[in-house]
Design an enzyme around this catalytic site. Structure first.
Site, short mmCIF file in Angstrom:
data_model
loop_
_atom_site.label_atom_id
_atom_site.label_comp_id
_atom_site.label_asym_id
_atom_site.label_seq_id
_atom_site.Cartn_x
_atom_site.Cartn_y
_atom_site.Cartn_z
N LYS A 11 0.82 -1.22 0.00
CA LYS A 11 0.00 0.00 0.00
C LYS A 11 0.85 1.27 0.00
O LYS A 11 2.06 1.23 0.29
CB LYS A 11 -0.94 -0.03 1.21
N TYR A 51 -12.51 -1.74 -3.55
CA TYR A 51 -12.99 -1.89 -2.17
C TYR A 51 -14.51 -1.75 -2.06
O TYR A 51 -15.02 -1.43 -0.99
CB TYR A 51 -12.29 -0.89 -1.26
N THR A 93 -5.39 -7.06 10.69
CA THR A 93 -5.68 -5.78 10.03
C THR A 93 -5.11 -4.61 10.83
O THR A 93 -4.51 -3.69 10.27
CB THR A 93 -7.20 -5.60 9.87
N ARG A 104 2.62 -6.63 8.81
CA ARG A 104 1.92 -5.47 9.38
C ARG A 104 2.52 -5.05 10.72
O ARG A 104 2.61 -3.85 11.02
CB ARG A 104 0.42 -5.75 9.48
N ASN A 114 -2.07 0.28 6.66
CA ASN A 114 -1.51 -0.95 7.22
C ASN A 114 -0.63 -1.75 6.26
O ASN A 114 -0.60 -2.97 6.31
CB ASN A 114 -2.62 -1.81 7.83
N HIS A 117 -2.10 -5.38 1.49
CA HIS A 117 -3.40 -6.03 1.31
C HIS A 117 -3.15 -7.51 1.07
O HIS A 117 -2.17 -7.87 0.42
CB HIS A 117 -4.12 -5.43 0.10
N GLU A 128 -9.64 -10.27 -7.67
CA GLU A 128 -8.72 -9.14 -7.47
C GLU A 128 -7.53 -9.23 -8.42
O GLU A 128 -7.07 -8.22 -8.95
CB GLU A 128 -8.26 -9.11 -6.01
N1 UDP Z 1 -9.74 -0.36 7.36
C1 UDP Z 1 -9.86 0.86 8.03
N2 UDP Z 1 -10.58 0.90 9.20
C2 UDP Z 1 -11.18 -0.21 9.72
C3 UDP Z 1 -11.06 -1.44 9.04
C4 UDP Z 1 -10.35 -1.48 7.86
O1 UDP Z 1 -9.34 1.87 7.57
O2 UDP Z 1 -11.82 -0.10 10.79
C5 UDP Z 1 -8.99 -0.41 6.08
C6 UDP Z 1 -7.64 -1.12 6.23
O3 UDP Z 1 -6.72 -0.48 5.33
C7 UDP Z 1 -7.96 -2.52 5.77
C8 UDP Z 1 -8.97 -2.27 4.66
O4 UDP Z 1 -9.73 -1.17 5.13
O5 UDP Z 1 -6.81 -3.22 5.34
C9 UDP Z 1 -9.89 -3.41 4.33
O6 UDP Z 1 -10.50 -3.87 5.51
P1 UDP Z 1 -10.62 -5.43 5.84
O7 UDP Z 1 -11.54 -5.58 6.98
O8 UDP Z 1 -10.93 -6.16 4.58
O9 UDP Z 1 -9.14 -5.80 6.35
P2 UDP Z 1 -8.00 -6.67 5.67
O10 UDP Z 1 -8.66 -7.76 4.88
O11 UDP Z 1 -7.19 -5.74 4.80
O12 UDP Z 1 -7.17 -7.19 6.81
MG MG Z 2 -10.11 -7.68 3.42
#
Ligand code: UDP
Ligand code: MG
Length: 140
Positions: A11, A51, A93, A104, A114, A117, A128
């Site tokens: 990212k 997204y 996450t 991470r 973070n 992805h 994707e």
């Molecule tokens: N994200 C955020 N706030 C939140 C949860 C997620 O900004 O409370 C962002 C973060 O960059 C995350 C992305 O949205 O990686 C997608 O969320 P997801 O729950 O799919 O997490 P991931 O699969 O990336 O662990």
């Molecule tokens: Mg996700």
């Protein structure tokens, strides 16, 4: 049966901080093979589409803005049990909850910014990967 491919992005925060090389090395050392890779930048429209599943979430606008704020590295990776093993390599996450030694934990700045992805299912890995790459850009 678990599939053998996943999709990832390094990212904008991690690219900006100069962590591309270190993150790719961790993927390599963990046994992931590169099937496709590009250095690119998402438009807000592309980030919004990528997204789209999070459209109703309160962080959607911020996420789209962040993901289109600078260049990223997008890649399709191959390994046995790719999706699950890659999610383990990147960690939770929220970096505050990510296990020691995960990408991470080492490189993410915050819950939003973070570092990486990782696709969450075989089905989404395929969707994707196809979103970012043409068949002629994939090599096994
Ligand atoms: N994200 C955020 N706030 C939140 C949860 C997620 O900004 O409370 C962002 C973060 O960059 C995350 C992305 O949205 O990686 C997608 O969320 P997801 O729950 O799919 O997490 P991931 O699969 O990336 O662990
Ligand atoms: Mg996700």
């Amino acid at each position: 049966m678990a599939g053998n491919r996943t999709f990832t992005m390094i990212k904008p925060d991690a690219v900006k901080a100069g962590h591309i090389g270190a993150i790719l090395k961790m993927m390599n050392d963990a046994g992931f093979k590169i099937i496709a890779m590009k250095y690119t930048k998402l438009s807000p429209e592309m980030a919004g589409k990528f997204y789209e599943v999070h459209k109703e979430r309160p962080f959607y606008g911020e996420l789209v803005e962040f993901m289109s704020s600078g260049p990223i590295v997008a890649a399709i990776l191959e390994k046995d049990n790719a999706v699950e093993d890659f999610r383990k390599l990147i960690g939770a996450t929220n970096p505050a909850e990510a296990a020691p030694g995960t990408i991470r934990k080492l490189f993410a700045k915050s819950l939003g910014e973070n570092a990486v992805h990782g696709a969450d299912s075989d089905e989404n890995a395929k969707i994707e990967g196809n979103f970012h790459f043409a068949g002629t850009e994939m090599f096994d």
